[in-house]
Design an enzyme around this catalytic site. Structure first.
Site, short mmCIF file in Angstrom:
data_model
loop_
_atom_site.label_atom_id
_atom_site.label_comp_id
_atom_site.label_asym_id
_atom_site.label_seq_id
_atom_site.Cartn_x
_atom_site.Cartn_y
_atom_site.Cartn_z
N CYS A 67 0.83 -1.21 0.00
CA CYS A 67 0.00 0.00 0.00
C CYS A 67 0.86 1.26 0.00
O CYS A 67 1.81 1.38 0.78
CB CYS A 67 -0.92 0.01 1.22
SG CYS A 67 -2.00 1.45 1.32
N CYS A 76 -2.50 -0.33 9.58
CA CYS A 76 -1.68 -1.53 9.78
C CYS A 76 -0.23 -1.15 10.04
O CYS A 76 0.36 -0.38 9.29
CB CYS A 76 -1.79 -2.49 8.60
SG CYS A 76 -1.41 -1.77 7.00
N CYS A 143 -6.91 0.67 -0.33
CA CYS A 143 -6.71 -0.07 0.91
C CYS A 143 -6.63 -1.54 0.56
O CYS A 143 -7.66 -2.22 0.47
CB CYS A 143 -7.82 0.18 1.93
SG CYS A 143 -7.54 -0.72 3.48
N GLN A 263 -17.09 -10.85 12.83
CA GLN A 263 -15.63 -10.94 12.71
C GLN A 263 -15.17 -10.36 11.38
O GLN A 263 -15.76 -10.62 10.33
CB GLN A 263 -15.18 -12.40 12.82
CG GLN A 263 -15.34 -13.00 14.20
CD GLN A 263 -14.21 -12.61 15.14
OE1 GLN A 263 -13.25 -11.96 14.76
NE2 GLN A 263 -14.34 -13.02 16.40
N ASP A 351 -16.79 -15.43 24.52
CA ASP A 351 -16.10 -14.49 23.63
C ASP A 351 -16.41 -13.10 24.15
O ASP A 351 -17.22 -12.36 23.58
CB ASP A 351 -16.59 -14.66 22.19
CG ASP A 351 -15.84 -13.78 21.21
OD1 ASP A 351 -14.82 -13.19 21.61
OD2 ASP A 351 -16.27 -13.66 20.05
N CYS A 377 -9.28 -11.66 21.42
CA CYS A 377 -8.25 -10.98 20.65
C CYS A 377 -7.39 -10.10 21.55
O CYS A 377 -6.58 -9.31 21.06
CB CYS A 377 -8.87 -10.14 19.53
SG CYS A 377 -9.92 -8.80 20.13
#
Length: 421
Positions: A67, A76, A143, A263, A351, A377
């Site tokens: 990117c 990211c 993206c 998710q 979760d 996570c």
């Protein structure tokens, strides 16, 4: 003061760590083995963060980023890392935080895997926030993590704003009309949902232009935002198309709505679901924090007797729709996890939100469920829950990590906990 040295390790939140002259500097977009010269720093949350650095010698762990916005965009941190090294570092970070050595499974796709993106619409640009900045925006043209269609979505938005004269949001002045554009894709169905989050209701003329510019969408929403908080939330109203889009994971179809959590990596989700399925024992399963039934419906499809508990009534409604759509008779109820009466279940799947179980951890300890599957996570939250509560009654039987978030430091864990004898 300029600091030069080699990045020796990575921090828990994915930053390169440079230790020099009795100072520890955390450098975003830098990796172990990099030799860097940090030009500017700033203090944030008690740490010194490198704001501007020159890469003098690249680490052998590096790869070229795909990117053009990498290095500025906060989407990211790890796109400059070879993927096998990302997986190795994620497993290492998880072990450092929890003390658990675990196998990690990579995402089947590491580009175009995200099924949702929230583009902030501001006077500074349209796209994503700069790393570490609450007010600077990267004016995106692509993206690669989200979709090859990103340029199409952004072009439609800009043309729509140009024709209607609606004002982008001013982050500092807290004024404007349009604040976010949320786009969701069914990666396995090809369906697209577009949701505009705005501070005003659309006139008939504006609504008509919105339909025209986003005619490719299967589901078109306009969400009215009544507060000034900088988040992509509003009260959604369907303007055109279907009220839901569908995503198909394996043999299960899920309905997706602007207000429902799903998710973000459709391709790795089946790995996560199968990891939970493989660790589920017995017949009766409690799906605590069941959300829209992602785990519960999958397990019910495999013959387990599933009951789900979720505090959000809308999510429960969605879970019931998903159960009906897939022809399973899982039962989903509205309730608080910490107040749930845990009966004769063979396995409990949890979760929890990012903050962890907290009080619900003691509830699980007091009840005699043999097997607990903790999906998270956030390894720090899991570790706190285990050390403060769950360790009293459970031991770790096994753990598997699923990389739901390529090019970031985050990873999803399924920890199998078995009651001590």
């Amino acid at each position: 003061m300029e600091l030069t040295g080699r990045i020796e390790r990575i921090s828990a939140d994915g930053l390169g760590v440079l230790e020099r002259s009795n100072r520890t500097v955390y450098v975003p977009f830098a990796y172990p083995g990099d030799v860097v010269s940090v030009k500017k720093t700033r203090r944030r949350f008690g740490r010194i963060i490198g704001r501007d650095f020159e890469l003098l010698e690249p680490s052998p762990l590096r790869q070229g980023a795909r990117c053009q916005h990498f290095g500025t965009c906060g989407g990211c941190l790890w796109q400059g890392l070879k993927y096998k090294e990302q997986l190795r570092l994620k497993a290492g970070l998880f072990e450092r935080i929890t003390g658990i050595e675990a196998e990690i499974k990579g995402s089947p796709k590491i580009w175009g895997f995200r099924n949702v993106s929230n583009f902030i619409v501001t006077t500074e640009g349209i796209g994503l926030k700069e790393y570490g900045s609450p007010s600077k925006v990267v004016n995106l043209s692509e993206c690669p993590l989200f979709s090859r269609r990103t340029p199409e979505y952004l072009r439609a938005l800009k043309d729509f704003l140009s024709e209607t004269g609606l004002r982008p949001w001013n982050l500092k002045g807290k004024a404007g009309d349009v604040h976010y554009l949320q786009v969701r894709e069914g990666k396995f169905t090809g369906e697209v949902m577009v949701n505009l989050i705005a501070h005003t209701k659309p006139s008939e003329e504006v609504a008509g232009a919105f339909r025209d510019y986003f005619s490719f969408a299967d589901s078109l929403y306009w969400s009215v935002k009544t507060d000034e908080r900088d988040d992509p939330r509003g009260e959604p109203e369907l303007l055109d198309g279907e009220p839901f889009i569908r995503e198909r994971i394996g043999d299960v179809t899920y309905l997706i709505h602007p207000n429902s959590f799903f998710q973000t990596n459709s391709y790795a989700l089946e790995l996560l679901l199968r990891a939970v399925e493989d660790s589920t024992d017995g017949e009766k399963v409690l799906d605590l924090y069941s959300g829209v039934g992602t785990f519960g419906v999958w397990l019910a499809k495999r013959g387990f007797n599933v009951e789900g508990i979720e505090i959000n009534p809308f999510a429960v409604e969605m879970a019931r729709k998903n159960a009906e759509l897939n022809g399973v008779d899982a039962v989903f109820k509205v309730g608080q996890a910490e107040e749930t009466s845990i009966g004769d279940y063979d396995t409990v799947v949890v979760d929890p939100p990012r903050r962890g179980l907290k009080e619900a951890g003691e509830l699980l300890v007091r009840n005699g469920v043999e097997r607990l599957l903790y999906v998270s996570c956030n390894p720090k939250a899991f570790n706190l829950d285990y050390e403060n509560h769950l360790r009293k009654a459970y031991r770790v039987e096994g753990t598997i990590l699923i990389d739901m978030f390529p090019h970031t430091p985050h990873v999803e864990a399924v920890v199998e906990l078995v009651r001590k004898g």
